[in-house]
Design a protein around this motif. Structure first.
Motif, PDB file in Angstrom:
ATOM      1  N   ASP A  18     -49.534 -98.060  -3.686  1.00 64.94           N
ATOM      2  CA  ASP A  18     -48.787 -96.823  -3.952  1.00 64.94           C
ATOM      3  C   ASP A  18     -49.607 -95.540  -3.805  1.00 64.94           C
ATOM      4  N   GLY A  70     -44.225-100.204  -1.717  1.00 63.13           N
ATOM      5  CA  GLY A  70     -42.941-100.806  -2.003  1.00 63.13           C
ATOM      6  C   GLY A  70     -41.824-100.005  -1.357  1.00 63.13           C
ATOM      7  N   GLN A  71     -40.628-100.515  -1.482  1.00 63.12           N
ATOM      8  CA  GLN A  71     -39.475 -99.820  -0.887  1.00 63.12           C
ATOM      9  C   GLN A  71     -39.178 -98.493  -1.601  1.00 63.12           C
ATOM     10  N   ASP A  72     -39.709 -98.311  -2.802  1.00 68.47           N
ATOM     11  CA  ASP A  72     -39.515 -97.046  -3.520  1.00 68.47           C
ATOM     12  C   ASP A  72     -40.700 -96.106  -3.380  1.00 68.47           C
ATOM     13  N   ASP A  73     -41.719 -96.544  -2.647  1.00 70.55           N
ATOM     14  CA  ASP A  73     -42.897 -95.693  -2.472  1.00 70.55           C
ATOM     15  C   ASP A  73     -42.719 -94.799  -1.248  1.00 70.55           C
ATOM     16  N   MET A  74     -43.779 -94.169  -0.852  1.00 68.34           N
ATOM     17  CA  MET A  74     -43.737 -93.296   0.321  1.00 68.34           C
ATOM     18  C   MET A  74     -43.258 -94.090   1.546  1.00 68.34           C
ATOM     19  N   PRO A  75     -42.325 -93.544   2.334  1.00 72.57           N
ATOM     20  CA  PRO A  75     -41.889 -94.255   3.544  1.00 72.57           C
ATOM     21  C   PRO A  75     -43.058 -94.453   4.524  1.00 72.57           C
ATOM     22  N   HIS A 109     -43.525 -94.222   7.779  1.00 74.27           N
ATOM     23  CA  HIS A 109     -43.923 -93.280   8.838  1.00 74.27           C
ATOM     24  C   HIS A 109     -44.688 -92.089   8.274  1.00 74.27           C
ATOM     25  N   LEU A 110     -44.311 -91.666   7.058  1.00 77.27           N
ATOM     26  CA  LEU A 110     -45.032 -90.551   6.432  1.00 77.27           C
ATOM     27  C   LEU A 110     -46.409 -91.000   5.958  1.00 77.27           C
TER      28      LEU A 110
END
Ligand code: NI
Lengths: 211, 211
Positions: free
Chosen positions: B69, B85-90, B92-93
């Motif tokens: 994270d 995770g899926q709730d962390d920074m996307p 590509h960014l």
């Protein structure tokens, strides 16, 4: 960095029925001239979404946008800067990550912390909490306006007074030499966000009791 | 990235009386060949301190070090990579921030997430939770080994099976085609961290029931 007078930090717990962008837009319209997104509880993805929207808002009004703690999010949305508490990433490491062009602000509670921030290349410091606060911030005893006296006499970089500052006590802070005031709940929890900001701006501009 | 078999993530709640560096060193000595620091609760400063120590440890043993994270901390200590995770920074960014040379791993719970991670340039994916888990992770229903079947047939980048994997059930996971196993509590909460890792390594190496 562009100077500022009224620094408003998000505090979504104080406006549970309204969106953060709407509230911060009213703050800017009332005179807030620097905005910080502070969210230490939600997931990165959620904070990123808010940061994007506030970045768009602040670009529209040409107001600097600061992200609290999340250096990665500040980079991802190209915020103007980051704000770090004493428990966040140390200044010198943060500077290496974000580079020279981003504003870095540091929360300070003691003159030693203020000196370290200045020597370490901070762009501004927060000085506080001046008064007891109901915001979910680090629990630190109020430093009172006597800390501002120390900061005024020793520190050369800009400082912003923070912590429990309300319309009824802002005059004390201004009279202690603070030209920049940071507010959360009194502004964002107000039924009239814009009007409250206008009143703060007015009070920051006048020294109430010339001591 | 260097391939691996046994991926151990920190879980300090499972060893309240022992330090994280000591426990992870024993894991490495037992065969853990990639280490992740996962701490979503402590302050940046505290997580940074642990990251520094684990970076030093993993350098000593030439084992890749991943930070969960906290992209900023990964950069600050020069970790080998980050796990999101899926709730962390996307993805590509995150890639824009950390550059091409850092490993990026992505947690996936559905084949669509695995496809997106692969197409987005992830270096590996986590696939799980295979079984119910007692770790403080995102609460997602177990995906069972049937998800591994999908991943095996569709995804080309490395995947590591994760979630509730214990010595008594790891054979099912290996038999489903997983060559890389991620473990938290069964290893770090063990009275014999090194021995437990050695047993995992042995079980990963053998297909227990050749189906
Ligand atoms: Ni963070």
């Amino acid at each position: 960095m562009k100077d500022f007078r009224l620094y408003v930090i998000t505090g979504e717990e104080f406006h549970p029925t309204r969106g953060v962008v709407e509230v911060m837009e009213e703050a800017i319209q009332g005179g807030a001239d620097i905005i910080q997104l502070r969210d230490k509880t939600n997931s990165k993805r959620v904070v990123l979404d808010k940061a994007r929207k506030l970045r768009e808002l602040t670009r529209k009004y040409d107001v600097p946008f600061i992200v609290n703690d999340h250096i990665d999010i500040a980079l991802a949305v190209d915020a103007d800067g980051i704000h770090l508490g004493q428990d966040d990433m140390p200044l010198h490491l943060a500077r290496e990550i974000v580079g020279k062009d981003k504003i870095i602000g540091i929360s300070t509670h003691r003159i030693q912390e203020a000196r370290e921030a200045e020597q370490g290349g901070a762009d501004y410091i927060g000085a506080g909490p001046i008064f007891p606060t109901n915001s979910k911030s680090d629990v630190v005893d109020p430093v009172t306006t006597s800390y501002l006296d120390e900061v005024v006499s020793e520190i050369s970089i800009p400082f912003v007074a923070i912590g429990g500052i309300k319309l009824h006590n802002v005059a004390d802070v201004v009279n202690s030499g603070a030209n920049r005031i940071c507010v959360i709940s009194e502004v964002v929890g107000s039924g009239d966000v814009k009007g409250t900001c206008e009143m703060f701006i007015q009070k920051i501009g006048e020294k109430v009791n010339q001591l």
